[in-house]
Scaffold this active site. Structure first.
Site, PDB file in Angstrom:
ATOM      1  CB  ILE A  92      -0.906   0.016   1.258  1.00  0.00           C
ATOM      2  CG1 ILE A  92      -1.714  -1.275   1.339  1.00  0.00           C
ATOM      3  CG2 ILE A  92      -1.828   1.239   1.241  1.00  0.00           C
ATOM      4  CD1 ILE A  92      -2.265  -1.540   2.722  1.00  0.00           C
ATOM      5  CB  CYS A  93       1.543   3.843  -2.354  1.00  0.00           C
ATOM      6  SG  CYS A  93       2.315   5.450  -2.519  1.00  0.00           S
TER       7      CYS A  93
END
Lengths: 153, 433
Positions: A92-93
């Site tokens: 996840i960014c």
């Protein structure tokens, strides 16, 4: 400071048990102070209606000073949501998991942030550099230096 | 909770007045009913460092700050209200200085790297300079000029010797002719200041030093001294390159050769395939429509041409030395050459004077000790080396020019032979019947 980490996780777990997790989130396993699993659903009229994902939290020894490693589980049973900030390997960014992490945040607040991140999604698509990233991604997303450029999602 | 009740005291409440406190870092909480009770029970001091309602253990806060920030500049902030924390600390002057150095480490390292590379180059070019000098003027003369080793060197040698390789390169550039001319004077002023010409302590060979009056005035002698020869480099070089360019124009202008109309000056620009000297690199332009743009395009300054230029320039002392040796060998068979190279003077016990007065520090080197009366004549290695280098240069340039001229002549002589239509289907041709 393992004692802080254990005390704090014990407290967070106790609160989860007494108050219950937020709507759409359920504890799958929280046996130790290293790895917790949650299921996460986005309720209401969103692109992810009816979909269920599994979130894995890994806690470093100096949690909460250091951020937890949070990824979507990708295996035979679970898949990562199709989202512009979520890679197909489950990484996840999100800035709160990186440079904007602070001990004020908690497991529950991270779950809620990710839930709202999914809820506000307007177009189901992978990040632009997904294939390249997944090919070379380190095991832990914390070793990636993400560039947080989008505040809208 | 006492939200409905008014705070009864005159003072503003602080962290010690909270009934329930939860550390926002470790989430540990405490609940007390009286102010006095907590001081003994608390494991750690409680802090309210910001403008919002967050409170924390001091130890937790310090741990968090230490983990997330290297220095206290900028000060850490509350993650919720962004108020900067005020931290009292013993930051001594020494720590400040060390922190500053740490922050500037990158710059300092760069400076050190540049200094290191520069001094490395300096050592390299000094070593080269000594070697080149020895090759050019011979062992005897170089020992006379700079002594036996670095411990004998005058201060100016540390400036002049490293300049030798660069001076050699400058002598090979056509572009920098004016600079070549000024080179001796460029170096000489401060050399003069340091000059130890009249230093009575200086007797590299134990030779007596003449009174200073004897140094003045240009004394001509044969063979010419190294000083005089070096001083002559700029004018001779200018004269030579002028003559050479005139010859190139004469031979290579489009009208020359076949037509022989004798256009010399006017042919300057529309020289056909021409040899141009740019930065000492000979650049050949093959284009027959040779106008300004064409030879600008032909100016190739790449790694190979620069490498060739540097290598050639730095090989000059070797070339001079080899040519000198050849001349010396040839002199065994020619008494005339022997006289010209002043080889006869070697065994003569009569002293000879080095022509001086031209107190120029040339080729980056101030040659010390002119006008000294030497007990024994030196083998004038420098003289035959100079003659050899001149012969080599002239020969090389002549061969290059000949090559270019032959190539152009070959191109001019090209004619394409026209054949008849043997083997062609004549029906397909529109022929005049």
């Amino acid at each position: 400071m393992t004692t802080i980490s254990k005390k704090r996780l014990a407290k967070e777990l106790r609160e989860l048990q007494t108050h219950g997790p937020p709507t759409g989130i359920a504890v799958v396993s929280a046996e130790d102070f290293e790895c917790w699993l949650f299921t996460i659903e986005v309720l209401g009229n969103t692109l992810y209606e009816g979909e269920k994902f599994c979130l894995r939290f890994r806690f470093p020894g100096n949690y909460p000073i250091e951020s937890p490693e949070v990824t979507f589980v990708v295996d035979e049973k679970w898949g990562a949501p199709v989202h512009p900030h979520i890679y197909s390997n489950g990484h996840i960014c999100a800035s709160i998991l990186g440079n904007e992490w602070s001990p004020v945040l908690s497991v529950v607040s991270v779950c809620l942030t990710l839930q709202s991140m999914l809820a506000s999604c307007t177009k189901k698509q992978r990040p632009q550099d997904n294939d390249r990233y997944v090919l070379h991604a380190p095991l832990s997303p914390k070793k990636t230096r993400f560039h947080y450029d989008d505040d809208t999602v | 909770m006492s939200g409905t009740r008014r705070w009864p005291h005159a003072r503003v409440p602080d962290v010690a007045d909270l009934r329930t406190r939860e550390c926002w870092i470790c989430k540990e909480d405490e609940t007390f009913t009286t102010r006095g009770q907590r001081k003994k029970d608390s494991l750690s001091k409680w802090i309210h460092p910001c403008k919002c309602t967050l409170v924390a253990h001091e130890s937790c806060l310090l741990e968090w700050i230490a983990r997330t920030q290297q220095t206290l500049d900028p000060p850490p902030q509350c993650p919720q209200c962004n108020a900067p924390f005020v931290i009292a600390t013993k930051r001594t002057v020494i720590l400040r200085a060390l922190d500053w150095i740490d922050a500037k480490k990158g710059t300092i390292v760069n400076v050190l790297i540049v200094t290191g590379i520069t001094s490395g180059l300096l050592v390299l070019s000094t070593a080269y300079g000594v070697h080149a000098l020895r090759m050019l003027v011979g062992k005897e003369m170089s020992r006379y000029m700079i002594g036996n080793g670095p411990e004998d060197w005058p201060i100016e040698a540390w400036i002049n010797l490293p300049l030798i390789p660069f001076a050699l390169m400058i002598t090979q550039t056509a572009r920098l002719d004016p600079f070549v001319l000024s080179l001796p004077f460029f170096v000489s002023p401060y050399v003069h200041a340091l000059n130890s010409l009249n230093d009575p302590e200086f007797h590299p060979l134990g030779a007596p030093v003449l009174p200073s009056s004897a140094h003045d005035g240009l004394m001509m002698a044969f063979p010419p001294s190294p000083q005089l020869l070096i001083a002559l480099i700029p004018p001779v070089k200018l004269l030579y390159s002028t003559l050479r360019q005139g010859l190139i124009r004469m031979l290579m202008s489009p009208s020359a050769g076949g037509a022989r109309s004798g256009r010399l000056g006017a042919a300057d620009i529309d020289v056909g395939p021409q040899i141009r000297e740019e930065f000492g690199l000979r650049v050949q332009v093959e284009d027959e429509n040779g106008n300004q743009q064409n030879w600008a395009r032909g100016l190739v300054l790449n790694g190979t041409t620069i490498g060739a230029f540097v290598t050639y320039s730095l090989s000059l002392p070797l070339i001079a030395s080899v040519s000198g040796h050849i001349l010396r060998f040839l002199a065994n068979y020619s008494p005339g050459l022997r006289t010209f190279l002043a080889l006869d003077s070697i065994p003569q016990p009569t002293p000879f004077l080095f022509g001086t007065g031209v107190r120029v520090a040339t080729l980056g080197l101030h040659l010390r000790g002119p006008s000294q009366l030497l007990g024994t004549g030196m083998d004038p290695v420098w003289w035959r080396n100079t003659v050899g280098l001149c012969l080599f240069t002239v020969t090389k340039d002549a061969v290059e020019l000949l090559h270019a001229w032959l190539r152009r002549e070959e191109k001019r002589s090209r004619r394409i032979v026209s054949r008849n239509f043997t083997g062609v289907d004549l029906g397909g041709l529109d022929l005049i019947m």
